[in-house]
Design a protein around this motif. Structure first.
Motif, short mmCIF file in Angstrom:
data_model
loop_
_atom_site.label_atom_id
_atom_site.label_comp_id
_atom_site.label_asym_id
_atom_site.label_seq_id
_atom_site.Cartn_x
_atom_site.Cartn_y
_atom_site.Cartn_z
N ARG A 70 0.81 -1.21 0.00
CA ARG A 70 0.00 0.00 0.00
C ARG A 70 0.84 1.26 0.00
O ARG A 70 0.30 2.37 -0.13
N ALA A 71 2.14 1.13 0.15
CA ALA A 71 3.00 2.30 0.22
C ALA A 71 2.99 3.05 -1.11
O ALA A 71 2.95 2.45 -2.18
N THR A 72 3.04 4.37 -1.02
CA THR A 72 3.05 5.21 -2.22
C THR A 72 4.32 5.01 -3.02
O THR A 72 4.30 5.04 -4.25
N GLU A 73 5.43 4.80 -2.33
CA GLU A 73 6.71 4.61 -3.00
C GLU A 73 7.64 3.84 -2.09
O GLU A 73 7.46 3.82 -0.87
N VAL A 74 8.62 3.16 -2.70
CA VAL A 74 9.63 2.45 -1.92
C VAL A 74 10.74 3.45 -1.58
O VAL A 74 11.68 3.67 -2.34
N SER A 75 10.56 4.09 -0.45
CA SER A 75 11.52 5.10 0.01
C SER A 75 11.40 5.19 1.51
O SER A 75 10.48 4.62 2.12
N GLU A 76 12.31 5.94 2.13
CA GLU A 76 12.25 6.11 3.57
C GLU A 76 10.95 6.80 3.96
O GLU A 76 10.26 6.37 4.88
N ASP A 152 16.04 -2.24 -0.97
CA ASP A 152 16.35 -0.98 -1.65
C ASP A 152 16.49 0.24 -0.74
O ASP A 152 16.99 1.28 -1.19
N LEU A 153 16.04 0.17 0.50
CA LEU A 153 16.15 1.33 1.38
C LEU A 153 17.61 1.66 1.68
O LEU A 153 18.45 0.76 1.75
N PRO A 154 17.94 2.92 1.88
CA PRO A 154 19.29 3.25 2.35
C PRO A 154 19.51 2.65 3.74
O PRO A 154 18.56 2.47 4.51
N ASP A 155 20.77 2.33 4.04
CA ASP A 155 21.05 1.67 5.31
C ASP A 155 20.63 2.52 6.50
O ASP A 155 20.27 2.00 7.56
N THR A 156 20.63 3.85 6.33
CA THR A 156 20.22 4.72 7.43
C THR A 156 18.75 4.52 7.79
O THR A 156 18.37 4.66 8.96
N ALA A 157 17.91 4.19 6.81
CA ALA A 157 16.49 4.00 7.08
C ALA A 157 16.27 2.78 7.96
O ALA A 157 15.47 2.82 8.91
N LEU A 158 16.97 1.68 7.67
CA LEU A 158 16.83 0.48 8.51
C LEU A 158 17.45 0.71 9.88
O LEU A 158 16.94 0.21 10.89
N ALA A 159 18.52 1.50 9.92
CA ALA A 159 19.09 1.87 11.22
C ALA A 159 18.09 2.68 12.02
O ALA A 159 17.99 2.54 13.25
N ASN A 160 17.31 3.53 11.36
CA ASN A 160 16.29 4.32 12.05
C ASN A 160 15.18 3.45 12.59
O ASN A 160 14.60 3.76 13.64
N LEU A 161 14.84 2.36 11.88
CA LEU A 161 13.84 1.43 12.40
C LEU A 161 14.33 0.82 13.71
O LEU A 161 13.57 0.68 14.67
N ARG A 162 15.59 0.42 13.72
CA ARG A 162 16.14 -0.11 14.97
C ARG A 162 16.16 0.98 16.03
O ARG A 162 15.84 0.73 17.21
N GLY A 163 16.52 2.20 15.64
CA GLY A 163 16.54 3.30 16.59
C GLY A 163 15.16 3.58 17.17
O GLY A 163 15.03 3.92 18.35
N LEU A 188 18.44 -11.13 0.19
CA LEU A 188 17.98 -9.85 -0.32
C LEU A 188 19.05 -8.78 -0.22
O LEU A 188 19.10 -7.85 -1.05
N ARG A 189 19.92 -8.92 0.78
CA ARG A 189 20.88 -7.83 1.04
C ARG A 189 22.03 -8.35 1.89
O ARG A 189 21.83 -9.22 2.75
N ASP A 190 23.21 -7.81 1.66
CA ASP A 190 24.38 -8.19 2.44
C ASP A 190 24.17 -7.76 3.90
O ASP A 190 24.00 -6.57 4.18
N PRO A 191 24.16 -8.72 4.84
CA PRO A 191 23.95 -8.35 6.25
C PRO A 191 24.95 -7.34 6.77
O PRO A 191 24.64 -6.56 7.68
N GLY A 192 26.17 -7.32 6.19
CA GLY A 192 27.18 -6.38 6.66
C GLY A 192 26.82 -4.94 6.41
O GLY A 192 27.30 -4.04 7.10
N GLU A 193 25.94 -4.67 5.42
CA GLU A 193 25.53 -3.30 5.11
C GLU A 193 24.64 -2.72 6.21
O GLU A 193 24.60 -1.51 6.41
N ILE A 194 23.91 -3.59 6.86
CA ILE A 194 22.89 -3.16 7.84
C ILE A 194 23.02 -4.01 9.10
O ILE A 194 22.04 -4.57 9.59
N GLU A 195 24.20 -4.10 9.60
CA GLU A 195 24.52 -5.06 10.66
C GLU A 195 23.60 -4.94 11.87
O GLU A 195 23.12 -5.94 12.41
#
Length: 379
Positions: A70-76, A152-163, A188-195
């Protein structure tokens, strides 16, 4: 979709899901096409199911189903906006003040109009804090169809989810995530990018595989009853065996039976079942298709990491494809590594052996063409 299933439906898996959700922990639920994900998520929202597994905590755990389709776009910003929208919708089912509801709706409108990720994140933080600290709710956020966002999200977005989760973990209630994906996160993604985020969700890996025989029969009985059809117990068991417990195949069999289909001695299946097999097949990555084709040809390499992934998903069981119907489909429509791949740049046609591949989009064809032109090299 209204869930009709008994309280014992997928009992072990459901118990594990609620254990994660109730404990403010996080995890990932992996399930390929047709395994009944929507049915399961609807089932988790049922009051009697929540009471069964959560007991006295049922009223304190707010399960928020975030459908990323349902998201309008795949972005943060797109992620935060659909999360906020889903939180507003979820609070309609719990007892919170009218003032809080009004404020959350203001946040939702502000995020939708602002289109900035930072504003959306700050409003989301405030919302989560108010629900957890001021209203004593334990938030369990299910991020459904999360593959594209995770990839596809930038690593900072997934870090923000953890935050966001860490922001409220000091409260007695807090927040946890359950990612619902078609592939294991590491594919889907290298775990090292979003440890940090990977460490959080990889603690609990659950799999939505084919149903066991009891659950499969329950699905079949309901599907037949809904369509006014009936079968002998022997024929029901044959359908469960042919489908391997795949819910969408079971439903396709029920549709065919309601239209006069009868089980044949040669194991032929109706077109609707083959269509479900096709959906399952095209939803898999090329290396997974290749491994399944080898498995159908009985040349399975059990040491292959792709095979391990397929075993995790429940598509390979004891060295064989999980479903005789799917096995037959792969033998006819799949391909073996020994069959030549032909990519015709002039006609944009692709074939493997005698089989034409006619479901590639233009971009997919161009990617395949690039790889084919550089066979043997890393691209």
């Amino acid at each position: 979709m209204t869930s009709h299933n008994s309280l014992n439906f997928r009992h072990g898996l459901v118990g594990s899901v609620f254990r994660i959700l109730a404990s403010r922990d996080s995890g990932v639920l992996i399930g390929v096409a047709g395994q009944g994900k929507s049915r399961l998520l609807t089932y988790l929202q049922r009051p009697d199911v929540r009471q069964r597994f959560l007991g006295a905590d049922a009223s304190r755990v707010l399960v928020v189903n975030v459908d990323c389709n349902r998201a309008t776009e795949v972005s943060e910003w797109g992620l935060y906006e659909i999360m906020m929208t889903s939180l507003v919708e979820a609070t309609e089912a719990v007892e919170v003040s009218a003032a809080l509801c009004a404020r959350l709706e203001e946040f939702q409108t502000e995020i939708a109009a602002g289109s900035t990720a930072l504003l959306a994140l700050r409003r989301l933080e405030t919302t989560v804090r108010m629900l957890a600290r001021d209203h004593g709710l334990r938030l369990a956020i299910i991020l459904d169809e999360f593959d594209a966002f995770y990839r596809d999200l930038p690593d900072t977005a997934l870090a923000n989810l953890r935050g966001l989760r860490d922001h409220v973990k000091s409260f007695d209630y807090g927040l946890g995530y359950l990612l619902v994906t078609r592939d294991p996160p590491e594919r889907l993604r290298d775990p090292g990018e979003i440890e940090g985020f990977y460490e959080l969700i990889s603690r609990n890996v659950l799999v939505l595989g084919p149903c066991d025989k009891q659950d499969a029969l329950e699905i079949l009985d309901h599907a037949l009853q809904r369509r006014g059809a009936s079968l002998t117990e022997s024929d029901k068991q044959k359908i469960v065996d042919l489908s391997g417990g795949h819910p969408s195949m079971i439903d396709a069999f029920a549709v065919a039976v309601s239209k006069g289909y009868r089980l044949s001695e040669n194991g032929a299946v109706p077109n609707g079942v083959n269509e479900e097999c096709r959906k399952l097949w095209v939803g898999l990555a090329y290396d997974e298709q290749l491994a399944l084709a080898r498995c159908a040809d009985r040349v399975l390499d059990s040491t292959d990491r792709v095979v391990s992934s397929l075993e995790l998903k429940g598509l390979i069981v004891d060295g064989r494809l999980f479903s005789p119907a799917f096995d037959s489909y792969v033998k006819v429509h799949g391909f073996a590594q020994t069959k030549p791949l032909v990519v015709d740049s002039a006609t944009h046609r692709v074939s493997i052996g005698t089989r034409n591949i006619d479901y590639l989009r233009d971009r997919e064809f161009r990617v395949l063409q690039l790889l084919f032109q550089h066979t043997g090299n890393v691209v």
